[in-house]
Design a protein around this motif. Structure first.
Motif, PDB file in Angstrom:
ATOM      1  N   TRP A 101       0.827  -1.211   0.000  1.00  0.00           N
ATOM      2  CA  TRP A 101       0.000   0.000   0.000  1.00  0.00           C
ATOM      3  C   TRP A 101       0.859   1.258   0.000  1.00  0.00           C
ATOM      4  CZ3 TRP A 101       0.104   3.879   3.588  1.00  0.00           C
ATOM      5  CH2 TRP A 101       0.777   3.613   4.791  1.00  0.00           C
ATOM      6  N   THR A 102       2.039   1.207   0.652  1.00  0.00           N
ATOM      7  CA  THR A 102       2.916   2.379   0.684  1.00  0.00           C
ATOM      8  C   THR A 102       3.394   2.727  -0.714  1.00  0.00           C
ATOM      9  OG1 THR A 102       3.656   1.729   2.885  1.00  0.00           O
ATOM     10  CG2 THR A 102       4.966   3.373   1.736  1.00  0.00           C
ATOM     11  N   THR A 103       3.817   1.704  -1.456  1.00  0.00           N
ATOM     12  CA  THR A 103       4.287   1.927  -2.825  1.00  0.00           C
ATOM     13  C   THR A 103       3.179   2.498  -3.694  1.00  0.00           C
ATOM     14  OG1 THR A 103       5.866   0.104  -2.644  1.00  0.00           O
ATOM     15  CG2 THR A 103       5.280   0.827  -4.859  1.00  0.00           C
ATOM     16  N   ILE A 104       1.977   1.960  -3.557  1.00  0.00           N
ATOM     17  CA  ILE A 104       0.853   2.427  -4.378  1.00  0.00           C
ATOM     18  C   ILE A 104       0.546   3.893  -4.096  1.00  0.00           C
ATOM     19  CG2 ILE A 104      -1.621   2.159  -4.797  1.00  0.00           C
ATOM     20  CD1 ILE A 104      -1.239  -0.849  -4.284  1.00  0.00           C
ATOM     21  N   VAL A 105       0.525   4.284  -2.807  1.00  0.00           N
ATOM     22  CA  VAL A 105       0.249   5.684  -2.452  1.00  0.00           C
ATOM     23  C   VAL A 105       1.319   6.600  -3.015  1.00  0.00           C
ATOM     24  CG1 VAL A 105       0.132   7.318  -0.534  1.00  0.00           C
ATOM     25  CG2 VAL A 105      -1.094   5.135  -0.400  1.00  0.00           C
ATOM     26  N   HIS A 106       2.581   6.207  -2.853  1.00  0.00           N
ATOM     27  CA  HIS A 106       3.665   7.055  -3.353  1.00  0.00           C
ATOM     28  C   HIS A 106       3.609   7.205  -4.876  1.00  0.00           C
ATOM     29  CE1 HIS A 106       5.313   7.532   0.507  1.00  0.00           C
ATOM     30  NE2 HIS A 106       6.014   6.414   0.585  1.00  0.00           N
ATOM     31  N   VAL A 107       3.368   6.099  -5.570  1.00  0.00           N
ATOM     32  CA  VAL A 107       3.301   6.155  -7.038  1.00  0.00           C
ATOM     33  C   VAL A 107       2.137   7.029  -7.480  1.00  0.00           C
ATOM     34  CG1 VAL A 107       2.827   4.795  -9.112  1.00  0.00           C
ATOM     35  CG2 VAL A 107       4.449   3.955  -7.408  1.00  0.00           C
ATOM     36  N   LEU A 108       0.993   6.901  -6.817  1.00  0.00           N
ATOM     37  CA  LEU A 108      -0.170   7.696  -7.184  1.00  0.00           C
ATOM     38  C   LEU A 108       0.100   9.182  -6.998  1.00  0.00           C
ATOM     39  CD1 LEU A 108      -3.140   7.852  -8.033  1.00  0.00           C
ATOM     40  CD2 LEU A 108      -3.763   7.582  -5.617  1.00  0.00           C
ATOM     41  N   LEU A 109       0.609   9.555  -5.824  1.00  0.00           N
ATOM     42  CA  LEU A 109       0.858  10.971  -5.550  1.00  0.00           C
ATOM     43  C   LEU A 109       1.936  11.535  -6.465  1.00  0.00           C
ATOM     44  CD1 LEU A 109       0.740  10.966  -1.641  1.00  0.00           C
ATOM     45  CD2 LEU A 109      -0.942  11.960  -3.197  1.00  0.00           C
ATOM     46  N   THR A 110       3.002  10.771  -6.668  1.00  0.00           N
ATOM     47  CA  THR A 110       4.096  11.254  -7.507  1.00  0.00           C
ATOM     48  C   THR A 110       3.650  11.378  -8.959  1.00  0.00           C
ATOM     49  OG1 THR A 110       5.658  10.165  -6.016  1.00  0.00           O
ATOM     50  CG2 THR A 110       6.502  10.876  -8.152  1.00  0.00           C
ATOM     51  N   GLN A 144       9.298   1.461   6.167  1.00  0.00           N
ATOM     52  CA  GLN A 144       8.695   0.561   5.209  1.00  0.00           C
ATOM     53  C   GLN A 144       9.674   0.397   4.048  1.00  0.00           C
ATOM     54  OE1 GLN A 144       5.779  -1.109   5.325  1.00  0.00           O
ATOM     55  NE2 GLN A 144       5.348  -0.322   7.389  1.00  0.00           N
ATOM     56  N   PRO A 145       9.802  -0.801   3.496  1.00  0.00           N
ATOM     57  CA  PRO A 145      10.714  -0.969   2.358  1.00  0.00           C
ATOM     58  C   PRO A 145      10.234  -0.174   1.148  1.00  0.00           C
ATOM     59  CG  PRO A 145       9.381  -2.936   2.678  1.00  0.00           C
ATOM     60  CD  PRO A 145       9.144  -2.058   3.872  1.00  0.00           C
ATOM     61  N   VAL A 146      11.160   0.525   0.524  1.00  0.00           N
ATOM     62  CA  VAL A 146      10.859   1.328  -0.662  1.00  0.00           C
ATOM     63  C   VAL A 146      11.550   0.675  -1.852  1.00  0.00           C
ATOM     64  CG1 VAL A 146      11.092   3.584  -1.755  1.00  0.00           C
ATOM     65  CG2 VAL A 146      10.725   3.420   0.713  1.00  0.00           C
ATOM     66  N   PRO A 147      10.818   0.282  -2.891  1.00  0.00           N
ATOM     67  CA  PRO A 147      11.474  -0.289  -4.078  1.00  0.00           C
ATOM     68  C   PRO A 147      12.500   0.677  -4.642  1.00  0.00           C
ATOM     69  CG  PRO A 147       9.102  -0.609  -4.180  1.00  0.00           C
ATOM     70  CD  PRO A 147       9.355   0.289  -3.015  1.00  0.00           C
ATOM     71  N   HIS A 148      13.598   0.130  -5.116  1.00  0.00           N
ATOM     72  CA  HIS A 148      14.704   0.975  -5.574  1.00  0.00           C
ATOM     73  C   HIS A 148      14.283   1.904  -6.703  1.00  0.00           C
ATOM     74  CE1 HIS A 148      18.457   1.887  -7.826  1.00  0.00           C
ATOM     75  NE2 HIS A 148      18.926   2.045  -6.595  1.00  0.00           N
ATOM     76  N   TRP A 149      13.505   1.396  -7.633  1.00  0.00           N
ATOM     77  CA  TRP A 149      13.095   2.220  -8.764  1.00  0.00           C
ATOM     78  C   TRP A 149      12.242   3.400  -8.311  1.00  0.00           C
ATOM     79  CZ3 TRP A 149       7.906   2.886  -9.477  1.00  0.00           C
ATOM     80  CH2 TRP A 149       7.048   1.944  -8.897  1.00  0.00           C
ATOM     81  N   LEU A 150      11.409   3.166  -7.276  1.00  0.00           N
ATOM     82  CA  LEU A 150      10.574   4.248  -6.762  1.00  0.00           C
ATOM     83  C   LEU A 150      11.423   5.269  -6.016  1.00  0.00           C
ATOM     84  CD1 LEU A 150       7.798   5.476  -6.304  1.00  0.00           C
ATOM     85  CD2 LEU A 150       7.513   3.962  -4.329  1.00  0.00           C
ATOM     86  N   PHE A 151      12.401   4.796  -5.281  1.00  0.00           N
ATOM     87  CA  PHE A 151      13.333   5.687  -4.594  1.00  0.00           C
ATOM     88  C   PHE A 151      14.041   6.605  -5.595  1.00  0.00           C
ATOM     89  CE2 PHE A 151      17.919   6.057  -3.559  1.00  0.00           C
ATOM     90  CZ  PHE A 151      17.833   7.009  -2.556  1.00  0.00           C
ATOM     91  N   VAL A 152      14.525   6.031  -6.696  1.00  0.00           N
ATOM     92  CA  VAL A 152      15.230   6.824  -7.712  1.00  0.00           C
ATOM     93  C   VAL A 152      14.295   7.854  -8.340  1.00  0.00           C
ATOM     94  CG1 VAL A 152      16.375   6.713  -9.966  1.00  0.00           C
ATOM     95  CG2 VAL A 152      16.912   5.013  -8.200  1.00  0.00           C
ATOM     96  N   TRP A 153      13.076   7.427  -8.639  1.00  0.00           N
ATOM     97  CA  TRP A 153      12.132   8.345  -9.296  1.00  0.00           C
ATOM     98  C   TRP A 153      11.769   9.511  -8.391  1.00  0.00           C
ATOM     99  CZ3 TRP A 153       6.251   7.280 -10.201  1.00  0.00           C
ATOM    100  CH2 TRP A 153       5.728   8.293 -10.995  1.00  0.00           C
ATOM    101  N   MET A 154      11.439   9.235  -7.144  1.00  0.00           N
ATOM    102  CA  MET A 154      11.048  10.310  -6.243  1.00  0.00           C
ATOM    103  C   MET A 154      12.231  11.226  -5.912  1.00  0.00           C
ATOM    104  SD  MET A 154       8.177   8.687  -3.689  1.00  0.00           S
ATOM    105  CE  MET A 154       9.160   7.315  -3.140  1.00  0.00           C
ATOM    106  N   LEU A 155      13.424  10.630  -5.829  1.00  0.00           N
ATOM    107  CA  LEU A 155      14.606  11.462  -5.609  1.00  0.00           C
ATOM    108  C   LEU A 155      14.832  12.385  -6.806  1.00  0.00           C
ATOM    109  CD1 LEU A 155      17.054  12.209  -3.903  1.00  0.00           C
ATOM    110  CD2 LEU A 155      18.314  10.351  -5.032  1.00  0.00           C
ATOM    111  N   TRP A 156      14.642  11.851  -8.011  1.00  0.00           N
ATOM    112  CA  TRP A 156      14.797  12.678  -9.210  1.00  0.00           C
ATOM    113  C   TRP A 156      13.811  13.844  -9.203  1.00  0.00           C
ATOM    114  CZ3 TRP A 156      17.362  14.474 -13.143  1.00  0.00           C
ATOM    115  CH2 TRP A 156      16.684  15.103 -14.179  1.00  0.00           C
TER     116      TRP A 156
END
Length: 451
Positions: free
Chosen positions: A56-65, A372-384
């Motif tokens: 659910w954490t990944t889904i929320v972050h992807v949606l907002l981003t 919460q574990p953050v997938p690496h690809w999501l970490f890179v995208w949000m950092l970018w």
């Protein structure tokens, strides 16, 4: 004690920006790499996983981003505008394409900021030798005699008569003053008007940019870069940082569509430092009750197929002096833009103002709850997303300070860092101003104090 650096002239700054596509892309990539290295390996709060689990954490972050990034027009527009070739001397190096009779410099004022108007007009003294220039001050106040007497004789003063004498179908406030001026001047295709706010400071480079645009261009409307270092530069950190975010937006939201498509995004146009052909003014007019008359004009000019271009020169203005004025100014803008009868205009405004706040959600969630574990690809995208936004703001602040007298190298870095740190809070206040307009639109046309 740190000595002040020598400030650059406009021409010198644009000689640097001519090579923007060599300067900014590699430094942006380097900035991202450094931030990635620090965050990936140094911060205990981050738990970056190589797995791509969709919890659910990944889904929320992807949606907002996704909402933040892809509802912009275009996505990452500030970065694209900063890194794609600007070609600031394109008009100056082009062949002659047309002629003109006169260029009118038009400043509109209510007369309440008396000293500000006198100071702006004082800058025109150095431009008087140009025979094709005409200098005009339009006073939207029936009690403007005091200001008229204070202005030099070479300035033509136009006082807008009261509603009982000059009636319009819709035009109110500044739009009414501009409409009266348009009708009085009998503009033709051979005439051009440079519209300025009462605190706008122009110089020889500004006028030369207008001449190159008129004589060597094909577009009928031009707008240019505004720096907010004319008065009170960094006297109030929050208010100065807020204007740096506007300079950053100049690269993308304002400048990029004009450079690529020869038209602004929807109706995003500055209300000052705007050059318009007389025939265009006559075709579009200023007959509007919209309190964001600049946006309304650009929106309707685009619908009529007129072409836009970018003026690569700088006009200096100033930030609001109080938070109250800042809030009132934004509320007027948002109320005016929301009055445009187009759903895409309203969605664009909401995503532009509110969207970037989603960049704040991930750090807050990460810092103030269990890891919460953050997938690496999501970490890179949000950092970018965060790095690219912060980078454009940092660069905007530095570019402004480079042409500001008496700013030391150390102060220049401090200003840039403050701009990045305060950026989220600026957006939060602007978002609150926008939301407040939804249930209570701004009334009237507030004139903020200038000094």
């Amino acid at each position: 004690m740190t000595s002040a650096k020598p400030h650059l002239s406009t021409a010198s700054l644009y000689k640097i920006l001519e090579y923007n596509y060599f300067i900014f892309p590699p430094t942006l990539v380097l900035t991202f790499y450094v931030c990635y290295a620090v965050l990936r390996f140094k911060l205990d709060k981050l738990d970056v996983s190589s797995a791509g689990d969709w919890d659910w954490t990944t889904i929320v972050h992807v949606l907002l981003t996704s909402i933040c990034a892809f509802t912009q027009a275009p996505p990452y527009s500030n970065v694209w505008g900063l890194c794609l070739p600007m070609r600031p001397f394109a008009y100056a190096r082009a062949p002659l394409t047309r002629s003109f009779k006169r260029l009118r410099i038009c400043l509109v004022t209510k007369g309440t900021n008396f000293e500000t108007v006198v100071n702006s007009v004082h800058q025109w003294e150095a431009l008087r030798h140009h025979s094709y220039l005409r200098f005009h001050v339009v006073i939207d106040n029936e009690d403007g005699e005091h200001l008229r007497k204070a202005l030099p004789s070479f300035v033509q003063v136009t006082e807008v008569p009261g509603p009982s004498i000059f009636r319009t179908r819709k035009a109110k406030y500044k739009a009414r003053a501009l409409e009266f001026y348009r009708q009085q001047q009998n503009l033709s295709e051979e005439d051009w008007v440079l519209h300025l706010d009462e605190e706008s400071l122009i110089d020889a480079a500004s006028v030369q940019a207008c001449l190159d645009f008129i004589l060597r261009g094909e577009a009928q409307i031009g707008m240019g870069t505004i720096y907010y270092n004319g008065v009170n530069h960094w006297q109030n950190s929050f208010l100065s940082a807020a204007e740096v975010t506007r300079i950053s937006d100049d690269f993308g939201q304002f400048q990029l569509p004009v450079r690529i498509c020869r038209r602004p995004l929807l109706g995003y146009m500055h209300g000052s430092w705007v050059l318009i052909n007389g025939a265009v003014e006559n075709a579009v007019t200023w007959e509007t009750a919209c309190v964001a008359e600049d946006f309304w004009f650009a929106y309707n000019a685009v619908s009529r197929g007129f072409k836009f271009g970018w003026l690569h020169a700088i006009v200096r203005e100033q930030p609001p002096e109080t938070l109250r004025d800042f809030f009132r100014q934004r509320r007027r803008w948002y109320t005016g833009i929301f009055s445009i009868p187009n759903v895409f205009v309203r969605l664009s405004l909401m995503t532009t103002v509110i969207g970037p706040i989603s960049f704040l959600v991930w750090p807050l969630v990460t810092l103030f709850r269990d890891r919460q574990p953050v997938p690496h690809w999501l970490f890179v995208w949000m950092l970018w997303n965060s790095v690219s936004q912060g980078y454009t703001i940092f660069v905007a602040s530095v570019l402004q300070d480079l042409v500001t007298p008496s700013v030391s190298w150390s102060s220049m870095i401090v200003h840039a860092v403050k701009s990045v740190v305060l950026w989220p809070f600026v957006h939060l206040l602007q978002a609150f101003a926008l939301i407040s307009c939804l249930w209570k639109p701004a009334k009237g046309f507030d004139v903020i104090a200038k000094s």
